[in-house]
Design a protein around this motif. Structure first.
Motif, mmCIF file in Angstrom:
data_model
loop_
_atom_site.group_PDB
_atom_site.id
_atom_site.type_symbol
_atom_site.label_atom_id
_atom_site.label_comp_id
_atom_site.label_asym_id
_atom_site.label_seq_id
_atom_site.Cartn_x
_atom_site.Cartn_y
_atom_site.Cartn_z
ATOM 1 N N GLU A 1 -5.278 14.896 -4.514
ATOM 2 C CA GLU A 1 -4.438 14.670 -5.702
ATOM 3 C C GLU A 1 -3.511 13.482 -5.482
ATOM 4 O OE1 GLU A 1 -4.474 15.942 -8.588
ATOM 5 O OE2 GLU A 1 -5.648 17.790 -8.425
ATOM 6 N N ALA A 2 -2.901 13.414 -4.298
ATOM 7 C CA ALA A 2 -1.978 12.314 -4.012
ATOM 8 C C ALA A 2 -2.706 10.975 -3.983
ATOM 9 C CB ALA A 2 -1.274 12.574 -2.679
ATOM 10 N N ALA A 3 -3.926 10.962 -3.416
ATOM 11 C CA ALA A 3 -4.699 9.721 -3.349
ATOM 12 C C ALA A 3 -5.094 9.259 -4.747
ATOM 13 C CB ALA A 3 -5.944 9.927 -2.488
ATOM 14 N N LEU B 1 -11.042 14.379 5.764
ATOM 15 C CA LEU B 1 -10.780 13.105 5.094
ATOM 16 C C LEU B 1 -12.002 12.625 4.320
ATOM 17 C CD1 LEU B 1 -8.688 11.226 7.819
ATOM 18 C CD2 LEU B 1 -7.866 12.365 5.743
ATOM 19 N N GLY B 2 -13.190 12.960 4.809
ATOM 20 C CA GLY B 2 -14.404 12.619 4.069
ATOM 21 C C GLY B 2 -14.468 13.342 2.730
ATOM 22 N N ARG B 3 -14.080 14.609 2.721
ATOM 23 C CA ARG B 3 -14.074 15.360 1.462
ATOM 24 C C ARG B 3 -13.005 14.823 0.511
ATOM 25 N NH1 ARG B 3 -15.432 19.429 5.300
ATOM 26 N NH2 ARG B 3 -13.242 20.008 5.652
ATOM 27 N N VAL B 4 -11.880 14.399 1.063
ATOM 28 C CA VAL B 4 -10.843 13.770 0.235
ATOM 29 C C VAL B 4 -11.391 12.491 -0.382
ATOM 30 C CG1 VAL B 4 -8.603 12.607 0.311
ATOM 31 C CG2 VAL B 4 -8.917 14.778 1.515
ATOM 32 N N ALA B 5 -12.083 11.685 0.416
ATOM 33 C CA ALA B 5 -12.654 10.438 -0.093
ATOM 34 C C ALA B 5 -13.654 10.702 -1.202
ATOM 35 C CB ALA B 5 -13.326 9.674 1.052
ATOM 36 N N PHE C 1 0.841 -1.187 0.000
ATOM 37 C CA PHE C 1 0.000 0.000 0.000
ATOM 38 C C PHE C 1 0.883 1.246 0.000
ATOM 39 C CE2 PHE C 1 -3.244 -2.908 1.245
ATOM 40 C CZ PHE C 1 -4.482 -2.280 1.129
ATOM 41 N N ALA C 2 0.539 2.224 -0.813
ATOM 42 C CA ALA C 2 1.138 3.551 -0.669
ATOM 43 C C ALA C 2 0.546 4.196 0.576
ATOM 44 C CB ALA C 2 0.822 4.398 -1.890
ATOM 45 N N THR C 3 1.339 4.957 1.302
ATOM 46 C CA THR C 3 0.842 5.651 2.488
ATOM 47 C C THR C 3 1.131 7.135 2.361
ATOM 48 O OG1 THR C 3 2.888 5.171 3.714
ATOM 49 C CG2 THR C 3 1.059 3.650 4.011
#
Length: 427
Positions: free
Chosen positions: A309-311, A344-348, A286-288
């Protein structure tokens, strides 16, 4: 909609999906709403026998509860369900200032009446109540909750008292009686509940060590129409009671989750269990991506976009963990579960919309509650088992890209070391 057997309000999202799991295993179709349902939303799910509302009261103040819990309890109370359950975490972590279970108990009793049964023990999760004292498993070892390696040091609501009557006495003036394990096993649970009510108790706490203890308490709950408080042990006890009474069928054959090629994990958990899962995932390919907690806590949209962007880029490789911590925070680091979880929800949400991702994990109770609330999802239904207490659930949303998305909402203490890989391969 068929006559409802049961309604519940989850004080966080992870615990709410735990209830969905218990109901699915018992063959009771259920839906978990992420907002107070109106007639149109209810009409989309006509065949369910249980309904729930997922909330975030676990991380809220008593003042917030005063404003928000009465309408939620009123809505559930008018559903026709004979039992309305305020579902708490099985570690019962709360305080007078944050997530006050005592205040929720008072509000629920005022709204729905009756003497309130309290059942915390959940043997299926490694949670046990013995003579009023709570014990929880960690790393295969059972600890008294005030000596638990994680819960005794919880960053928001550390548990420094094992006797749940004393713990609740800090949060409420309600008179709480106890039905201890020896009385339950003597077949006196119902008689003691009635006696406690006659003697002026506002609530009655039940011990629970084994499934047979829950079955005995389930018989009490079946005769009690009104409000109950506790872990998914309440759901389990009711399920055993319904089955014994022939109200629900024998357990169905459960479906198996299919494997996926891509998985995103959003973790705001500070638990050592989650830290181990992140380390194992990293070693497994997994990338972290480490979040800047200070920036997220300050509301930095630049940091949110960097993480998104990274995700998205890392998902080209199939698997990625975006995390705020690896283990407990230092004593000088302020807790910011709600703010970080929402970010984190907005990132998801951005990752799903940009990539068409079909499965993701939220790790941490506050992260799950505040994160999923940002995604525009109307409801969740159970999809498949994975590991105990952390099932796969399916999103119901108006946005086509989000509708049908599979999620796992994992409490900080839940899951094996290789849990993220388990979720990828479907069990």
């Amino acid at each position: 909609m068929e006559r409802l057997l049961y309604a519940f309000y989850g004080d966080d999202f992870t615990g709410s999906t735990d209830v969905l799991e218990q109901l699915a295993e018992g063959g009771v179709p259920a839906i978990l709403f992420l907002r107070q349902p109106d007639a149109a939303l209810l009409a989309r799910f006509p065949d369910v026998r249980a309904i729930g509302m997922a909330g975030d009261a676990r991380s809220r103040s008593p003042e917030w509860m005063d404003a928000n819990l009465p309408p939620a309890f009123a809505a559930l109370g008018t559903s026709g369900a004979p039992v309305v359950h305020y579902k708490t975490c099985s570690t019962f972590d709360s305080s007078p200032q944050v997530g006050s279970i005592g205040r929720a108990l008072e509000i629920g009793q005022a709204a729905l009446g009756g003497v309130v049964p309290i059942l915390i023990g959940a043997p299926h999760l490694g949670r046990y109540l013995l003579f009023g004292n709570l014990f929880a498993t960690a790393g295969g070892v059972v600890h008294r909750i005030d000596r638990h390696p994680t819960m005794a040091r919880h960053p928001v609501t550390p548990m420094d008292e094992a006797d749940m009557r004393l713990h609740l006495a800090r949060q409420t003036g309600a008179r709480i009686a106890l039905v201890p394990i020896d009385r339950i096993r003597a077949g006196e649970a119902d008689a003691d509940f009635v006696k406690a009510a006659e003697n002026g108790a506002d609530a009655v706490l039940f011990d629970g060590m084994e499934e047979a203890d829950l079955a005995a308490v389930g018989q009490v709950l079946l005769g009690h129409r009104g409000f109950a408080v506790g872990s998914s042990g309440v759901t389990r006890a009711l399920m055993l009671g319904w089955r014994a009474a022939g109200i629900v069928p024998l357990p169905p054959e459960l479906p198996r989750a299919l494997p996926v090629e891509r998985l995103l994990v959003l973790s705001g958990s500070c638990s050592p269990v989650t830290a181990t899962q992140i380390a194992v995932a990293r070693n497994g390919g997994f990338a972290t991506i480490q979040a800047d907690v200070a920036a997220l806590s300050a509301g930095s949209l630049v940091e949110e976009e960097r993480l998104a962007e990274a995700a998205v880029e890392a998902l080209n490789g199939g698997r990625v963990v975006v995390h705020s911590a690896e283990g407990p925070l230092g004593e000088d680091v302020p807790a910011a579960g709600a703010t970080v979880g929402a970010a984190l929800g907005r990132v998801a949400c951005q990752a799903v919309l940009r990539t068409g991702l079909k499965r993701l994990i939220f790790a941490g109770g506050d992260t799950s509650s505040h994160g999923v609330a940002q995604m525009g999802i109307d409801a969740l239904s159970w999809a498949a088992p994975l590991e105990r207490g952390a099932p796969l659930v399916r999103a119901h949303a108006q946005e086509p890209a989000l509708n049908g998305t599979e999620l796992v909402l994992k409490g900080g203490q839940m899951g094996s070391a290789g849990f993220f890989e388990v979720v990828m391969r479907g069990g």
